[in-house]
Structure formats: C-alpha cells, structure tokens
Motif scaffolding. Structure first.
Motif, PDB file in Angstrom:
ATOM      1  N   UNK A 148       0.857  -1.186   0.000  1.00  0.00           N
ATOM      2  CA  UNK A 148       0.000   0.000   0.000  1.00  0.00           C
ATOM      3  C   UNK A 148       0.891   1.233   0.000  1.00  0.00           C
ATOM      4  N   UNK A 149       0.403   2.320  -0.604  1.00  0.00           N
ATOM      5  CA  UNK A 149       1.153   3.584  -0.701  1.00  0.00           C
ATOM      6  C   UNK A 149       2.549   3.327  -1.262  1.00  0.00           C
ATOM      7  N   UNK A 150       2.601   2.716  -2.423  1.00  0.00           N
ATOM      8  CA  UNK A 150       3.854   2.369  -3.085  1.00  0.00           C
ATOM      9  C   UNK A 150       4.353   3.566  -3.896  1.00  0.00           C
ATOM     10  N   UNK A 151       5.603   3.920  -3.736  1.00  0.00           N
ATOM     11  CA  UNK A 151       6.176   5.114  -4.353  1.00  0.00           C
ATOM     12  C   UNK A 151       6.630   4.884  -5.800  1.00  0.00           C
ATOM     13  N   UNK A 152       5.736   4.406  -6.645  1.00  0.00           N
ATOM     14  CA  UNK A 152       6.098   4.226  -8.052  1.00  0.00           C
ATOM     15  C   UNK A 152       6.064   5.542  -8.811  1.00  0.00           C
ATOM     16  N   UNK A 153       5.398   6.540  -8.249  1.00  0.00           N
ATOM     17  CA  UNK A 153       5.317   7.881  -8.839  1.00  0.00           C
ATOM     18  C   UNK A 153       5.217   8.878  -7.698  1.00  0.00           C
ATOM     19  N   UNK A 154       5.376  10.149  -8.023  1.00  0.00           N
ATOM     20  CA  UNK A 154       5.207  11.169  -6.991  1.00  0.00           C
ATOM     21  C   UNK A 154       3.766  11.124  -6.487  1.00  0.00           C
ATOM     22  N   UNK A 155       3.602  11.085  -5.194  1.00  0.00           N
ATOM     23  CA  UNK A 155       2.270  10.991  -4.608  1.00  0.00           C
ATOM     24  C   UNK A 155       1.858   9.568  -4.283  1.00  0.00           C
ATOM     25  N   UNK A 156       2.600   8.589  -4.691  1.00  0.00           N
ATOM     26  CA  UNK A 156       2.373   7.163  -4.407  1.00  0.00           C
ATOM     27  C   UNK A 156       1.119   6.601  -5.090  1.00  0.00           C
ATOM     28  N   UNK A 157       1.198   5.344  -5.410  1.00  0.00           N
ATOM     29  CA  UNK A 157       0.021   4.589  -5.847  1.00  0.00           C
ATOM     30  C   UNK A 157      -0.606   4.001  -4.590  1.00  0.00           C
ATOM     31  N   UNK A 158      -1.938   3.944  -4.548  1.00  0.00           N
ATOM     32  CA  UNK A 158      -2.615   3.433  -3.357  1.00  0.00           C
ATOM     33  C   UNK A 158      -2.233   1.987  -3.046  1.00  0.00           C
ATOM     34  N   UNK A 159      -2.086   1.169  -4.078  1.00  0.00           N
ATOM     35  CA  UNK A 159      -1.752  -0.240  -3.891  1.00  0.00           C
ATOM     36  C   UNK A 159      -1.068  -0.754  -5.154  1.00  0.00           C
ATOM     37  N   UNK A 160       0.005  -1.512  -4.969  1.00  0.00           N
ATOM     38  CA  UNK A 160       0.670  -2.198  -6.077  1.00  0.00           C
ATOM     39  C   UNK A 160       0.750  -3.668  -5.704  1.00  0.00           C
TER      40      UNK A 160
END
Length: 140
Positions: free
Chosen positions: A27-39
């Motif tokens: 959860x809150x994965x930093x794949x982009x600025x602002x994070x993805x909610x879930x990866x």
C-alpha cells in the motif's frame, strides 16, 4: 455507500486477495510522486503481472490522471470505485477507457463483492522503477 476511501480500500483488499492472488503487495507504493494506493505482483497463467490500484469515492477526474501516471510502471492500472459509480464510468468515460487501453475499472459493493466494470489490456513494456524492484525483492 462507503464513508471513506480507507473503508473502500480495506474491504476491497479483504475480498480481492481472499485466496492469496497477490504474491506481493504494498500500500502507498512510491512508483510515482504521490504514491500509488496499492501495487500488487500476481501470477496469472504462468506469467507475473504488476498491477496498480487507485481508490476514489468522488474525484473521478483525478483518479484517471493517477491511473494514467501509474500505467508507465505496471501491466495494468486499475481504478477502484463504489459500484454506484458504474453508470457514470460507462456513460461518461467509456471513450477515454478505450483510448487508454491499459486502465481498468473495478466496482465494489458495500458487502465487499467486487466486479470488473472495464477490463484493461495487458501492457507488455514497462519502465522499471526502484519501488517495484524493492517490492519484488521483499523477503529475499
């Protein structure tokens, strides 16, 4: 009706991963600025698949922008919304979804049952991202 995005996220995750379909998740994965909610990293038909999920109750335009940004790094980018938004998605955003073919939409009912409103295509080429590498290597 969901009161918060956290309620939506928690209930969806409980039923989505009930049988352990995600080999790894964050959860809150930093794949982009602002994070993805879930990866998630999942195995499907002997192939690994990386998925990003964005959860939204109201700001539909924003969630599409977030999902589009996630598309660079994942095979499928999902938007997860309350099932009550299904008609809005199909009536207002269907053309957009056809154009952005790697974005899918999942609707969640209050009891946790979820269904695919729009099925995305599988994107073969990804930009490798340190947060995803870290997720894949977790536990090694």
């Amino acid at each position: 009706m969901f009161l918060t995005e956290k309620n939506l996220k928690d209930l969806f995750w409980k039923y989505y991963n009930q049988k352990g379909r995600a080999i790894k998740h964050q959860f809150e994965c930093e794949i982009r600025e602002g994070c993805s909610d879930l990866v998630t990293i999942e195995k499907y038909q002997d192939n690994f698949q990386i998925n990003a999920f964005e959860f939204k109750l109201t700001d539909i335009k924003k969630v599409f922008l977030q999902a589009e940004e996630n598309m660079k790094y994942v095979h499928k980018s999902w938007i997860v919304i309350p099932i009550e938004k299904k008609e809005l998605i199909l009536n207002k955003y269907f053309g957009y979804l056809k154009e952005k073919k790697y974005i899918g939409v999942i609707g969640v009912e209050e009891g946790g049952r979820w269904s695919i409103i729009h099925q995305p295509y599988f994107k073969k080429d990804l930009i490798m991202n340190q947060a995803i590498v870290n997720l894949m290597m977790k536990g090694y």
